[in-house]
Design an enzyme around this catalytic site. Structure first.
Site, PDB file in Angstrom:
ATOM      1  N   LYS A  15       0.828  -1.218   0.000  1.00 17.86           N
ATOM      2  CA  LYS A  15       0.000   0.000   0.000  1.00 17.86           C
ATOM      3  C   LYS A  15       0.860   1.264   0.000  1.00 17.86           C
ATOM      4  O   LYS A  15       0.651   2.174  -0.794  1.00 17.86           O
ATOM      5  CB  LYS A  15      -0.926   0.035   1.241  1.00 17.86           C
ATOM      6  CG  LYS A  15      -1.883  -1.121   1.347  1.00 17.86           C
ATOM      7  CD  LYS A  15      -2.773  -1.015   2.575  1.00 17.86           C
ATOM      8  CE  LYS A  15      -2.034  -1.064   3.909  1.00 17.86           C
ATOM      9  NZ  LYS A  15      -1.307  -2.337   4.157  1.00 17.86           N
ATOM     10  N   ARG A  90      -9.744   1.157   7.924  1.00 11.71           N
ATOM     11  CA  ARG A  90      -9.324  -0.204   8.246  1.00 11.71           C
ATOM     12  C   ARG A  90     -10.413  -0.974   8.978  1.00 11.71           C
ATOM     13  O   ARG A  90     -10.213  -2.149   9.309  1.00 11.71           O
ATOM     14  CB  ARG A  90      -8.081  -0.135   9.151  1.00 11.71           C
ATOM     15  CG  ARG A  90      -6.783  -0.589   8.479  1.00 11.71           C
ATOM     16  CD  ARG A  90      -5.669  -0.453   9.493  1.00 11.71           C
ATOM     17  NE  ARG A  90      -4.501  -1.220   9.164  1.00 11.71           N
ATOM     18  CZ  ARG A  90      -3.397  -0.705   8.619  1.00 11.71           C
ATOM     19  NH1 ARG A  90      -3.321   0.555   8.299  1.00 11.71           N
ATOM     20  NH2 ARG A  90      -2.357  -1.483   8.405  1.00 11.71           N
ATOM     21  N   ARG A 129      11.430  -5.488   5.267  1.00 12.89           N
ATOM     22  CA  ARG A 129      11.132  -4.058   5.062  1.00 12.89           C
ATOM     23  C   ARG A 129      12.051  -3.166   5.888  1.00 12.89           C
ATOM     24  O   ARG A 129      12.261  -3.403   7.072  1.00 12.89           O
ATOM     25  CB  ARG A 129       9.670  -3.777   5.444  1.00 12.89           C
ATOM     26  CG  ARG A 129       9.346  -2.281   5.443  1.00 12.89           C
ATOM     27  CD  ARG A 129       7.864  -2.001   5.350  1.00 12.89           C
ATOM     28  NE  ARG A 129       7.088  -2.465   6.477  1.00 12.89           N
ATOM     29  CZ  ARG A 129       5.756  -2.409   6.527  1.00 12.89           C
ATOM     30  NH1 ARG A 129       5.065  -1.926   5.520  1.00 12.89           N
ATOM     31  NH2 ARG A 129       5.121  -2.857   7.593  1.00 12.89           N
ATOM     32  N   ARG A 162      10.954  -1.566  11.475  1.00 16.39           N
ATOM     33  CA  ARG A 162       9.877  -1.213  12.405  1.00 16.39           C
ATOM     34  C   ARG A 162       9.738  -2.266  13.503  1.00 16.39           C
ATOM     35  O   ARG A 162       9.863  -3.454  13.248  1.00 16.39           O
ATOM     36  CB  ARG A 162       8.554  -1.095  11.624  1.00 16.39           C
ATOM     37  CG  ARG A 162       8.417   0.231  10.903  1.00 16.39           C
ATOM     38  CD  ARG A 162       7.261   0.276   9.940  1.00 16.39           C
ATOM     39  NE  ARG A 162       6.028  -0.356  10.408  1.00 16.39           N
ATOM     40  CZ  ARG A 162       4.908  -0.376   9.692  1.00 16.39           C
ATOM     41  NH1 ARG A 162       4.860   0.185   8.489  1.00 16.39           N
ATOM     42  NH2 ARG A 162       3.825  -0.960  10.159  1.00 16.39           N
ATOM     43  N   ARG A 173      -0.765  -9.129  13.018  1.00 16.30           N
ATOM     44  CA  ARG A 173      -1.362  -8.024  12.248  1.00 16.30           C
ATOM     45  C   ARG A 173      -2.139  -8.551  11.047  1.00 16.30           C
ATOM     46  O   ARG A 173      -3.183  -8.008  10.691  1.00 16.30           O
ATOM     47  CB  ARG A 173      -0.264  -7.056  11.787  1.00 16.30           C
ATOM     48  CG  ARG A 173       0.206  -6.155  12.920  1.00 16.30           C
ATOM     49  CD  ARG A 173       1.579  -5.576  12.669  1.00 16.30           C
ATOM     50  NE  ARG A 173       1.658  -4.846  11.436  1.00 16.30           N
ATOM     51  CZ  ARG A 173       2.761  -4.769  10.684  1.00 16.30           C
ATOM     52  NH1 ARG A 173       3.850  -5.399  11.044  1.00 16.30           N
ATOM     53  NH2 ARG A 173       2.755  -4.063   9.598  1.00 16.30           N
TER      54      ARG A 173
HETATM   55  P1  ADP Z   1       1.202  -1.693   7.286  1.00 19.40           P
HETATM   56  O1  ADP Z   1       1.854  -0.775   6.284  1.00 19.40           O
HETATM   57  O2  ADP Z   1       2.109  -2.784   7.675  1.00 19.40           O
HETATM   58  O3  ADP Z   1      -0.137  -2.109   6.816  1.00 19.40           O
HETATM   59  P2  ADP Z   1       0.684   0.704   8.802  1.00 19.40           P
HETATM   60  O4  ADP Z   1       1.937   1.476   8.775  1.00 19.40           O
HETATM   61  O5  ADP Z   1      -0.395   1.102   7.854  1.00 19.40           O
HETATM   62  O6  ADP Z   1       1.035  -0.842   8.608  1.00 19.40           O
HETATM   63  O7  ADP Z   1       0.073   0.686  10.256  1.00 19.40           O
HETATM   64  C1  ADP Z   1       0.864   0.327  11.363  1.00 19.40           C
HETATM   65  C2  ADP Z   1      -0.020   0.201  12.582  1.00 19.40           C
HETATM   66  O8  ADP Z   1      -0.648   1.458  12.854  1.00 19.40           O
HETATM   67  C3  ADP Z   1      -1.171  -0.790  12.443  1.00 19.40           C
HETATM   68  O9  ADP Z   1      -0.780  -2.122  12.752  1.00 19.40           O
HETATM   69  C4  ADP Z   1      -2.148  -0.225  13.480  1.00 19.40           C
HETATM   70  O10 ADP Z   1      -1.738  -0.557  14.792  1.00 19.40           O
HETATM   71  C5  ADP Z   1      -1.971   1.274  13.307  1.00 19.40           C
HETATM   72  N1  ADP Z   1      -2.911   1.802  12.304  1.00 19.40           N
HETATM   73  C6  ADP Z   1      -2.596   2.301  11.075  1.00 19.40           C
HETATM   74  N2  ADP Z   1      -3.708   2.691  10.429  1.00 19.40           N
HETATM   75  C7  ADP Z   1      -4.746   2.418  11.251  1.00 19.40           C
HETATM   76  C8  ADP Z   1      -6.164   2.575  11.155  1.00 19.40           C
HETATM   77  N3  ADP Z   1      -6.744   3.085  10.048  1.00 19.40           N
HETATM   78  N4  ADP Z   1      -6.914   2.197  12.216  1.00 19.40           N
HETATM   79  C9  ADP Z   1      -6.353   1.694  13.328  1.00 19.40           C
HETATM   80  N5  ADP Z   1      -5.048   1.509  13.479  1.00 19.40           N
HETATM   81  C10 ADP Z   1      -4.237   1.863  12.460  1.00 19.40           C
HETATM   82  P1  ADP Z   2       2.127  -1.970   3.152  1.00 21.69           P
HETATM   83  O1  ADP Z   2       2.099  -0.461   3.188  1.00 21.69           O
HETATM   84  O2  ADP Z   2       0.923  -2.548   2.462  1.00 21.69           O
HETATM   85  O3  ADP Z   2       2.377  -2.581   4.472  1.00 21.69           O
HETATM   86  P2  ADP Z   2       4.728  -1.612   1.863  1.00 21.69           P
HETATM   87  O4  ADP Z   2       4.504  -0.722   0.687  1.00 21.69           O
HETATM   88  O5  ADP Z   2       5.347  -1.028   3.071  1.00 21.69           O
HETATM   89  O6  ADP Z   2       3.352  -2.388   2.215  1.00 21.69           O
HETATM   90  O7  ADP Z   2       5.593  -2.853   1.348  1.00 21.69           O
HETATM   91  C1  ADP Z   2       5.990  -3.889   2.256  1.00 21.69           C
HETATM   92  C2  ADP Z   2       7.395  -4.369   1.849  1.00 21.69           C
HETATM   93  O8  ADP Z   2       7.312  -5.038   0.593  1.00 21.69           O
HETATM   94  C3  ADP Z   2       8.405  -3.243   1.646  1.00 21.69           C
HETATM   95  O9  ADP Z   2       9.670  -3.719   2.090  1.00 21.69           O
HETATM   96  C4  ADP Z   2       8.404  -2.995   0.139  1.00 21.69           C
HETATM   97  O10 ADP Z   2       9.665  -2.514  -0.333  1.00 21.69           O
HETATM   98  C5  ADP Z   2       8.103  -4.379  -0.406  1.00 21.69           C
HETATM   99  N1  ADP Z   2       7.259  -4.360  -1.608  1.00 21.69           N
HETATM  100  C6  ADP Z   2       6.233  -3.539  -1.902  1.00 21.69           C
HETATM  101  N2  ADP Z   2       5.668  -3.862  -3.085  1.00 21.69           N
HETATM  102  C7  ADP Z   2       6.362  -4.929  -3.558  1.00 21.69           C
HETATM  103  C8  ADP Z   2       6.275  -5.731  -4.754  1.00 21.69           C
HETATM  104  N3  ADP Z   2       5.356  -5.512  -5.682  1.00 21.69           N
HETATM  105  N4  ADP Z   2       7.157  -6.743  -4.893  1.00 21.69           N
HETATM  106  C9  ADP Z   2       8.101  -6.985  -3.935  1.00 21.69           C
HETATM  107  N5  ADP Z   2       8.228  -6.273  -2.812  1.00 21.69           N
HETATM  108  C10 ADP Z   2       7.376  -5.250  -2.617  1.00 21.69           C
END
Ligand code: ADP
Ligand code: ADP
Length: 220
Positions: A15, A90, A129, A162, A173
């Site tokens: 994302k 979410r 990551r 992280r 998660r």
């Molecule tokens: P990821 O990229 O791995 O999906 P995020 O960076 O979006 O994780 O979110 C990290 C953490 O922040 C989540 O596991 C949750 O604890 C909190 N968080 C992020 N967005 C939301 C949301 N819309 N509602 C509730 N908690 C959130």
């Molecule tokens: P999210 O926000 O959904 O948690 P991220 O954009 O942070 O996901 O991506 C999670 C991890 O996967 C990061 O280390 C990123 O560099 C890697 N990543 C993202 N998209 C791809 C892809 N299409 N193929 C391989 N690795 C990816």
């Protein structure tokens, strides 16, 4: 013309990576709820202290606090043309609140790209990551390595892993995502704005597939 895109997908689906690319291509601000929480944690605000207790456990931050935070962010002038939302909504309650916020602005969510990725791929992505300390730019040791190990290509800041990207918290998660967030897939499918995107391809190809479903009138 206002354009609101909300990217849906499990933790690690891509994302943040895609929101960054879309933000550049479409000239709209990238709003990541996770990044705003992490910024608050870094600055040791009350919101940050509260959010940390949930984030460290891999749980969602409660809806009321999260909704208020996003409402405040969406009220800033840079959102006047629209936004790329990453990680919000979410929960069903957040989706309803978002609709209400946008209704006040005479608009709605236009597109929900759902980045579809298998669980075992997710774990691999989260465990590799690396995130930039300064502004949250995202890398992966294998799939998207920085030019210089440990240093962000864009602002030269230090990269870190992280606290919630440990295998155990990541698994939790993903489970929380299945229970609380995945119902939004059907919700947006019923609204008619969900687009399923194969997330198990090169980053550029995922981006190409998302851009292909953005209505033409919004492309520069
Ligand atoms: P990821 O990229 O791995 O999906 P995020 O960076 O979006 O994780 O979110 C990290 C953490 O922040 C989540 O596991 C949750 O604890 C909190 N968080 C992020 N967005 C939301 C949301 N819309 N509602 C509730 N908690 C959130
Ligand atoms: P999210 O926000 O959904 O948690 P991220 O954009 O942070 O996901 O991506 C999670 C991890 O996967 C990061 O280390 C990123 O560099 C890697 N990543 C993202 N998209 C791809 C892809 N299409 N193929 C391989 N690795 C990816």
């Amino acid at each position: 013309m206002l354009l609101t895109i909300s990217i849906l997908g499990a933790p690690g689906a891509g994302k943040g990576t895609q929101a960054t690319l879309l933000s550049k291509k479409l000239g709209l601000p990238h709003i990541s709820s996770g990044d705003i929480f992490r910024e608050n944690i870094k600055n040791q605000t009350d919101l940050g202290k509260l959010a940390k207790t949930y984030i460290d456990q891999g749980e969602l931050v409660p809806d009321d606090v999260t909704i208020l935070m996003i409402k405040d962010r969406l009220s800033r002038p840079d959102c006047a043309k629209g936004t790329i939302l990453d990680g919000f909504p979410r929960t069903p309650a957040q989706a309803i609140a978002l609709d209400e916020m946008l209704k006040e602005l005479n608009t709605r969510v236009d597109l929900v790209p759902f980045i579809d990725v298998e669980d075992d791929v997710l774990i691999n992505r989260l465990s590799g990551r690396w995130t930039c300390r300064e502004s949250g730019h995202i890398y992966h040791t294998t799939f998207n390595p920085p030019r210089v190990q440990g240093i962000c290509n864009i602002d030269g800041s230090e990269l870190y892993q992280r606290d919630d990207d440990t295998a155990e918290t990541a698994k939790h998660r993903i489970q929380v995502y299945r229970e609380q967030t995945s119902p939004l897939i059907d919700h947006y499918k019923n609204v008619g704005i969900l687009e399923v995107i194969n997330g198990d391809q090169y980053i550029e190809h995922v981006c190409r597939d998302i851009m292909a479903v953005v209505p033409k009138k919004f492309k520069k």
